[in-house]
Design a protein around this motif. Structure first.
Motif, PDB file in Angstrom:
ATOM      1  N   VAL A   1      41.409  50.108  -4.525  1.00 38.95           N
ATOM      2  CA  VAL A   1      41.575  48.752  -4.098  1.00 38.95           C
ATOM      3  C   VAL A   1      40.393  48.115  -3.325  1.00 38.95           C
ATOM      4  CG1 VAL A   1      42.699  47.416  -2.328  1.00 38.95           C
ATOM      5  CG2 VAL A   1      44.095  48.824  -3.796  1.00 38.95           C
ATOM      6  N   GLY A   2      39.732  47.185  -3.731  1.00 40.79           N
ATOM      7  CA  GLY A   2      38.424  46.399  -3.289  1.00 40.79           C
ATOM      8  C   GLY A   2      37.310  46.949  -3.938  1.00 40.79           C
ATOM      9  N   LEU A   3      37.374  47.954  -4.848  1.00 40.32           N
ATOM     10  CA  LEU A   3      36.140  48.330  -5.524  1.00 40.32           C
ATOM     11  C   LEU A   3      35.672  47.620  -6.647  1.00 40.32           C
ATOM     12  CD1 LEU A   3      36.658  52.223  -5.326  1.00 40.32           C
ATOM     13  CD2 LEU A   3      35.763  50.941  -3.681  1.00 40.32           C
ATOM     14  N   ASP A   4      34.645  47.510  -6.785  1.00 37.92           N
ATOM     15  CA  ASP A   4      34.189  46.624  -7.937  1.00 37.92           C
ATOM     16  C   ASP A   4      33.968  47.476  -9.215  1.00 37.92           C
ATOM     17  OD1 ASP A   4      31.679  48.007  -8.159  1.00 37.92           O
ATOM     18  OD2 ASP A   4      30.629  46.665  -6.778  1.00 37.92           O
ATOM     19  N   PRO A   5      34.062  47.209 -10.631  1.00 33.26           N
ATOM     20  CA  PRO A   5      34.051  47.923 -11.496  1.00 33.26           C
ATOM     21  C   PRO A   5      32.893  49.150 -11.587  1.00 33.26           C
ATOM     22  CG  PRO A   5      33.937  45.656 -12.383  1.00 33.26           C
ATOM     23  CD  PRO A   5      33.962  45.600 -10.931  1.00 33.26           C
ATOM     24  N   GLU A   6      31.808  49.141 -11.103  1.00 30.08           N
ATOM     25  CA  GLU A   6      31.029  50.150 -10.880  1.00 30.08           C
ATOM     26  C   GLU A   6      31.446  51.117  -9.901  1.00 30.08           C
ATOM     27  OE1 GLU A   6      26.184  51.341 -10.168  1.00 30.08           O
ATOM     28  OE2 GLU A   6      26.696  49.218  -9.764  1.00 30.08           O
ATOM     29  N   GLN A   7      32.010  50.550  -8.783  1.00 26.30           N
ATOM     30  CA  GLN A   7      32.452  51.676  -7.739  1.00 26.30           C
ATOM     31  C   GLN A   7      33.659  52.380  -8.294  1.00 26.30           C
ATOM     32  OE1 GLN A   7      32.961  48.755  -4.571  1.00 26.30           O
ATOM     33  NE2 GLN A   7      30.785  48.815  -3.736  1.00 26.30           N
ATOM     34  N   ARG A   8      34.428  51.710  -8.956  1.00 27.49           N
ATOM     35  CA  ARG A   8      35.656  52.191  -9.447  1.00 27.49           C
ATOM     36  C   ARG A   8      35.399  53.496 -10.518  1.00 27.49           C
ATOM     37  NH1 ARG A   8      39.535  48.029 -12.068  1.00 27.49           N
ATOM     38  NH2 ARG A   8      40.608  49.679 -12.614  1.00 27.49           N
ATOM     39  N   MET A   9      34.282  53.164 -11.561  1.00 25.61           N
ATOM     40  CA  MET A   9      33.819  54.013 -12.438  1.00 25.61           C
ATOM     41  C   MET A   9      33.326  55.283 -11.537  1.00 25.61           C
ATOM     42  SD  MET A   9      30.648  53.853 -14.805  1.00 25.61           S
ATOM     43  CE  MET A   9      29.347  53.968 -13.481  1.00 25.61           C
ATOM     44  N   ARG A  10      32.731  55.181 -10.350  1.00 22.88           N
ATOM     45  CA  ARG A  10      32.026  56.172  -9.609  1.00 22.88           C
ATOM     46  C   ARG A  10      33.109  56.885  -8.735  1.00 22.88           C
ATOM     47  NH1 ARG A  10      26.413  56.159  -9.374  1.00 22.88           N
ATOM     48  NH2 ARG A  10      25.639  54.276  -9.973  1.00 22.88           N
ATOM     49  N   PHE A  11      33.969  56.223  -8.397  1.00 24.74           N
ATOM     50  CA  PHE A  11      35.345  57.021  -7.960  1.00 24.74           C
ATOM     51  C   PHE A  11      35.868  57.800  -8.775  1.00 24.74           C
ATOM     52  CE2 PHE A  11      40.063  57.119  -7.613  1.00 24.74           C
ATOM     53  CZ  PHE A  11      40.106  57.926  -6.669  1.00 24.74           C
ATOM     54  N   ARG A  12      36.055  57.269 -10.190  1.00 22.28           N
ATOM     55  CA  ARG A  12      36.745  58.120 -11.100  1.00 22.28           C
ATOM     56  C   ARG A  12      35.971  59.387 -11.374  1.00 22.28           C
ATOM     57  NH1 ARG A  12      37.383  53.415 -15.780  1.00 22.28           N
ATOM     58  NH2 ARG A  12      39.121  52.088 -14.682  1.00 22.28           N
ATOM     59  N   ALA A  13      34.519  59.526 -11.246  1.00 23.59           N
ATOM     60  CA  ALA A  13      33.726  60.562 -11.516  1.00 23.59           C
ATOM     61  C   ALA A  13      34.067  61.702 -10.251  1.00 23.59           C
ATOM     62  CB  ALA A  13      32.270  60.268 -11.583  1.00 23.59           C
ATOM     63  N   LEU A  14      33.987  60.898  -9.057  1.00 25.20           N
ATOM     64  CA  LEU A  14      34.200  61.776  -7.936  1.00 25.20           C
ATOM     65  C   LEU A  14      35.570  62.362  -7.997  1.00 25.20           C
ATOM     66  CD1 LEU A  14      33.598  62.885  -5.236  1.00 25.20           C
ATOM     67  CD2 LEU A  14      34.372  60.658  -4.290  1.00 25.20           C
TER      68      LEU A  14
END
Length: 287
Positions: free
Chosen positions: A164-177
């Motif tokens: 929630v609140g993450l932009d597309p790039e941040q969401r991609m990085r969260f998925r990687a993490l």
């Protein structure tokens, strides 16, 4: 299995929020899907030991959170990201994580500060260590909440709407993490984003009206809609769920429209059919 739940029930007043839930969660990344009010947050709170169920049993790492000493032992191995994490707005990012690390029993100052720098790097907030929490954007606050969840390297991560609140790039990085974390521990996350489930979850559980209605792989969830997804040049009958795609054609979920051709289903299609979205949205469409 890391977590086992048997006959879990929870009521608030006359409302049954969890109704005899059984599930088992092991290492890897498991996604929890469900509509608003399905009981996802209540289930995660019970697993995170912040809410006691009215009935049923929970076991994590062989520990029983209903027993005080075992609950404390479990919390040492648990990282919990609530849906609405509370912050002290006048703390800096570093100060807040330092406070959380002390609560997690990291008493050695040098070790504690190394751990804070590690989690800040994990969520890409190292350059904001001296920034006041109140000055962070919504996405940064969400990453800060994830950072405090990761302190002390927990074996079980319980994450309520982490993107929630993450932009597309941040969401991609969260998925990687998250996928990296799932290689060596158990990650259970709730989300409304079926694309997040498709991208990183090895298993998905669907909860509705306080009950588990599906437990399987993302591919198996998509398969619920096999033979029920169509593309056509003209709008379908009003009794189906459909929308107009970017190329001007119509994508229908449900019965075959005139001149329709079947296409491969996605997770979202299986999820909507599983919840009865086609009948619930009869007569609705997007043109």
């Amino acid at each position: 299995m890391t977590v086992e739940v048997r006959g879990l029930a929870k009521r608030f007043g006359r409302t049954t929020v969890l109704d005899n839930v059984d599930l088992r969660v092991g290492p890897g990344v498991t996604g929890l899907l469900g509509p608003n009010g399905a009981g996802k947050t209540t289930l995660l709170r019970c697993l995170a030991t912040t809410l006691a169920p009215d009935a049923g049993e929970i076991s994590a790492f062989g520990l029983d959170p209903a027993r005080h000493e075992q609950r404390t032992a479990l919390r040492r191995r648990l990282g919990y990201l609530p849906q609405d994490p509370g912050f002290y707005p006048h703390f800096t990012v570093f100060e807040l994580l330092d406070y959380v690390a002390i609560l997690k029993e990291l008493t050695d100052r040098s070790r504690r500060h190394r751990e804070i720098r590690r989690v800040l790097a994990e969520v890409e907030l190292a350059d904001r260590a001296r920034t006041k929490v109140r000055k962070l954007s919504g996405g940064m606050k969400q990453r800060l909440a994830l950072a405090q969840t990761l302190i002390a390297d927990p074996d079980l991560l319980v994450l309520d709407e982490p993107t929630v609140g993450l932009d597309p790039e941040q969401r991609m990085r969260f998925r990687a993490l998250a996928s990296r974390l799932g290689e060596s521990r158990t990650v259970l996350l709730s989300t409304h984003q079926t694309e997040d489930v498709a991208a990183l979850c090895e298993r998905v559980i669907v909860l509705t009206a306080g009950r588990v209605v599906f437990d399987g792989t993302p591919e198996e969830l998509a398969g619920v809609a096999a033979g029920r997804v169509w593309i056509s040049d003209t709008p379908p009958a009003a009794s189906t769920l459909f929308w107009r795609t970017a190329d001007g054609r119509y994508r229908t979920l449900g019965e075959c429209p005139p001149s329709g051709e079947t296409v491969a289903p996605a997770i979202e299609d299986g999820y909507l059919l599983l919840l009865g979205a086609t009948s619930a949205n009869a007569g609705e469409g997007a043109a």
